[in-house]
Design an enzyme around this catalytic site. Sequence first.
Site, mmCIF file in Angstrom:
data_model
loop_
_atom_site.group_PDB
_atom_site.id
_atom_site.type_symbol
_atom_site.label_atom_id
_atom_site.label_comp_id
_atom_site.label_asym_id
_atom_site.label_seq_id
_atom_site.Cartn_x
_atom_site.Cartn_y
_atom_site.Cartn_z
ATOM 1 N N ARG A 27 -14.392 -2.949 -12.309
ATOM 2 C CA ARG A 27 -14.567 -4.158 -11.491
ATOM 3 C C ARG A 27 -15.647 -3.867 -10.451
ATOM 4 O O ARG A 27 -15.347 -3.359 -9.366
ATOM 5 C CB ARG A 27 -13.256 -4.517 -10.790
ATOM 6 C CG ARG A 27 -12.143 -5.016 -11.705
ATOM 7 C CD ARG A 27 -10.911 -5.367 -10.879
ATOM 8 N NE ARG A 27 -9.972 -6.193 -11.587
ATOM 9 C CZ ARG A 27 -8.825 -5.751 -12.125
ATOM 10 N NH1 ARG A 27 -8.511 -4.475 -12.051
ATOM 11 N NH2 ARG A 27 -8.008 -6.587 -12.738
ATOM 12 N N ARG A 87 -18.199 -4.417 -15.936
ATOM 13 C CA ARG A 87 -18.145 -5.873 -15.842
ATOM 14 C C ARG A 87 -19.101 -6.319 -14.748
ATOM 15 O O ARG A 87 -19.087 -5.773 -13.648
ATOM 16 C CB ARG A 87 -16.723 -6.332 -15.497
ATOM 17 C CG ARG A 87 -16.645 -7.849 -15.386
ATOM 18 C CD ARG A 87 -15.243 -8.323 -15.178
ATOM 19 N NE ARG A 87 -14.776 -8.076 -13.826
ATOM 20 C CZ ARG A 87 -13.566 -8.403 -13.395
ATOM 21 N NH1 ARG A 87 -12.692 -8.956 -14.232
ATOM 22 N NH2 ARG A 87 -13.191 -8.161 -12.158
ATOM 23 N N HIS A 127 0.831 -1.204 0.000
ATOM 24 C CA HIS A 127 0.000 0.000 0.000
ATOM 25 C C HIS A 127 0.858 1.243 0.000
ATOM 26 O O HIS A 127 0.530 2.250 -0.612
ATOM 27 C CB HIS A 127 -0.894 0.021 1.243
ATOM 28 C CG HIS A 127 -2.002 -0.963 1.171
ATOM 29 N ND1 HIS A 127 -2.296 -1.842 2.173
ATOM 30 C CD2 HIS A 127 -2.893 -1.210 0.186
ATOM 31 C CE1 HIS A 127 -3.321 -2.584 1.820
ATOM 32 N NE2 HIS A 127 -3.700 -2.229 0.621
ATOM 33 N N CYS A 157 -7.742 -6.344 -20.875
ATOM 34 C CA CYS A 157 -7.798 -5.563 -19.630
ATOM 35 C C CYS A 157 -7.023 -6.231 -18.492
ATOM 36 O O CYS A 157 -7.008 -5.734 -17.379
ATOM 37 C CB CYS A 157 -9.237 -5.313 -19.215
ATOM 38 S SG CYS A 157 -10.151 -6.828 -18.904
ATOM 39 N N GLU A 206 -11.018 -15.471 -20.400
ATOM 40 C CA GLU A 206 -10.090 -15.774 -19.310
ATOM 41 C C GLU A 206 -10.099 -17.251 -18.925
ATOM 42 O O GLU A 206 -9.338 -17.677 -18.066
ATOM 43 C CB GLU A 206 -10.308 -14.863 -18.087
ATOM 44 C CG GLU A 206 -11.727 -14.590 -17.716
ATOM 45 C CD GLU A 206 -11.897 -13.527 -16.627
ATOM 46 O OE1 GLU A 206 -10.914 -12.999 -16.099
ATOM 47 O OE2 GLU A 206 -13.060 -13.243 -16.296
ATOM 48 N N ARG A 247 -2.530 -17.587 -9.483
ATOM 49 C CA ARG A 247 -1.964 -16.267 -9.794
ATOM 50 C C ARG A 247 -1.335 -15.572 -8.589
ATOM 51 O O ARG A 247 -0.585 -14.613 -8.743
ATOM 52 C CB ARG A 247 -3.010 -15.371 -10.475
ATOM 53 C CG ARG A 247 -4.211 -15.047 -9.636
ATOM 54 C CD ARG A 247 -5.338 -14.483 -10.486
ATOM 55 N NE ARG A 247 -5.487 -13.039 -10.337
ATOM 56 C CZ ARG A 247 -6.480 -12.321 -10.855
ATOM 57 N NH1 ARG A 247 -7.384 -12.907 -11.622
ATOM 58 N NH2 ARG A 247 -6.560 -11.042 -10.665
ATOM 59 N N ASN A 300 -4.905 -12.053 -16.549
ATOM 60 C CA ASN A 300 -4.574 -12.475 -15.184
ATOM 61 C C ASN A 300 -5.115 -13.880 -14.927
ATOM 62 O O ASN A 300 -4.419 -14.752 -14.410
ATOM 63 C CB ASN A 300 -5.175 -11.515 -14.148
ATOM 64 C CG ASN A 300 -4.773 -10.079 -14.402
ATOM 65 O OD1 ASN A 300 -3.834 -9.828 -15.150
ATOM 66 N ND2 ASN A 300 -5.479 -9.146 -13.815
ATOM 67 N N ASP A 301 -6.374 -14.080 -15.303
ATOM 68 C CA ASP A 301 -6.960 -15.399 -15.108
ATOM 69 C C ASP A 301 -6.631 -16.341 -16.263
ATOM 70 O O ASP A 301 -6.456 -17.542 -16.053
ATOM 71 C CB ASP A 301 -8.482 -15.288 -14.944
ATOM 72 C CG ASP A 301 -8.841 -14.906 -13.523
ATOM 73 O OD1 ASP A 301 -8.265 -15.499 -12.594
ATOM 74 O OD2 ASP A 301 -9.663 -14.006 -13.342
HETATM 75 C C1 PEP Z 1 -8.168 -10.764 -15.534
HETATM 76 O O1 PEP Z 1 -8.429 -11.877 -15.089
HETATM 77 O O2 PEP Z 1 -7.227 -10.539 -16.317
HETATM 78 C C2 PEP Z 1 -8.980 -9.596 -15.132
HETATM 79 C C3 PEP Z 1 -8.813 -8.415 -15.683
HETATM 80 O O3 PEP Z 1 -9.885 -9.790 -14.131
HETATM 81 P P1 PEP Z 1 -9.508 -9.816 -12.562
HETATM 82 O O4 PEP Z 1 -8.065 -9.413 -12.422
HETATM 83 O O5 PEP Z 1 -10.451 -8.874 -11.910
HETATM 84 O O6 PEP Z 1 -9.755 -11.244 -12.221
HETATM 85 MG MG MG Z 2 -10.290 -12.202 -14.083
#
Ligand code: PEP
Ligand code: MG
Length: 591
Positions: free
Chosen positions: A307, A343, A200, A513, A442, A476, A465-466
């Site tokens: 989000r 989303r 943070h 994203c 994802e 992750r 990310n997912d």
């Molecule tokens: C992702 O999974 O890349 C994503 C943007 O969603 P989050 O990070 O909120 O799971």
């Molecule tokens: Mg995601």
Amino acid sequence: MDAAAKQKEIILKGISASPGICIGKAYQVDHEGVDIVKRYQIIDKKALENETTRFKKAVKQAKDELHDIIKGTSEDLLQHADILETQVVLLEDKMLYGRTIETIEKEKINAEWALKKVVSKVSSMFQDITDTYLKDRATDIVHVSDRIMRHLMGAEPVNIAEIDKRVILIARDLSPAQTSQINLERIMGFVTVLGGVTSHTSIIARTLGIPAVQGVDDATRLIQNDDIIIVDGSGGHVFIDPSESTLMDYMERQIRFESYRADIARDSQRAARTTDGHRVKVMGNIEQPEQVVAVMDNGGEGVGLFRTEFQYLASAEFPGEDELFENYKDVLDVMQDQPVTIRTLDINGDKAFVRNSGMTEANPALGLRAIRYCLKRPDIFKTQLRAILRAAVFGEVRLLLPMLATYDELMFAKNMIEDAIQSLEDDDKEYNRNIQLGVMIEVPSLAMMADVIAREVDFFSIGTNDLIQYSMAVDRGNREVAYLYNPLHPAILRILKIVSDAAKKEGIELFMCGEMAGDPFSLPVLLGLGLDELSLNPQSIPMLKNLIRSISFADAEKFLQKILEQTTCKAVNELIQKEYGEIISATIYPK
Ligand code: PEP
Ligand code: MG
């Protein structure tokens, strides 16, 4: 430090927590005395009661102090005040408050020792946990207990807000509360022993725009008050007593960095085109409506990912339709005619909410998450869909569905959107059904079906990310297997190519994203894949726009072919380094 050693500059290496360079006198923040805690037995019953009262009083003082800091937090940093609110709650948390009192009473010992004992137990419980959210909570507990300890021991905290000279702070650790007290006219930057990029404290430093290096092991031991130091927040270096030539070099770098930052901030309000004129839109990711201001200030061309789950996680009850509607409308009002990608609820997984009716899952990331949860709870989903459709009257809304794994899920979700529309009709509510519908890519199964899915939606948004987590079977947030988590792995690149080909074939738009969208090193590949929009943390928008302007689209398309022939991450990285390494480092960190 002896005189001979003093003559030679010392270079310390740490983690680049916030970019920029500052040069000035060091100022040690750490409070004396709090580290040495005495233990003594208290036999007398009355005295033991007094000890508990003394502890409670220290907690109350710590709480008042935190409230004062929250009240005095400047507008710019208000979005971080929730970190301090969390600490206020932690002050009375059972784990800390209840157990300390219990320890005083059971072991008949003084409050300081009891507190120290409880905190070290809690810290050791958190030691092996890799989840960054939980790790941050453990750090919060340590900060909170330091604050109580200072009141118990009567030690005077260094009040950062009262420092009246221009200095660079040196500390073992700076709490978010301390960092938010930083006065920009006086504090030039900081160096800490603890912390890292996702702490943070570093997030606040980046918001303030001051250079910071964290994770510098020997900082508090080697740097003395009034030492002249250089903090290179971009490179992650600290120089103690720099030589004349280092000093000159860094003074020049500082001037270049400041003018670079001013230039890219100015340029960021313009659209980003590659050297051969290909336009790529750069958007911002937000978690809270207020963050939309940062998207605008940094030249974001819309919100590429809102989000929405954070509104659900923050409140005791699920938010109602009107509350959700107002929230979405707030964002649309600021963005005016720029697109806002809302989303739908991506709850559970690593974003489990507390009031989860006691449900525990063995594998939350593979469980009842996001769209799966919404399809199972149509009441909750429909409330959100109605709010989104109503807000869509006030701006350009795109509706984005997270974590779909199958074609059927998309069909169910589409039916529910139709239901929501029908119910708004029945209720005679104002709404707008002409909104773009997209899915997050994802889950690998959906990526493999991208050709079919592309016929049913207006856009794809790739959530790397997912997508990486599920494709590589790698949690992750787990540091032990982080070596497998690489956006530029040939397997991921092949999946991205499949998705891109499907989108292009059906003529739908292709967005990204996930964090990969903001990674400068991945940009040549993303341009080659033909991404139409990249959505990232708002603060990084100027840098990414600048980099887009340094690369040729035609070259990136050809380059992608070479990249796709590679079989290892290492080979992909070397190729990017060879072809684009110089452009990338010159654009992000001007020499
Ligand atoms: C992702 O999974 O890349 C994503 C943007 O969603 P989050 O990070 O909120 O799971
Ligand atoms: Mg995601």
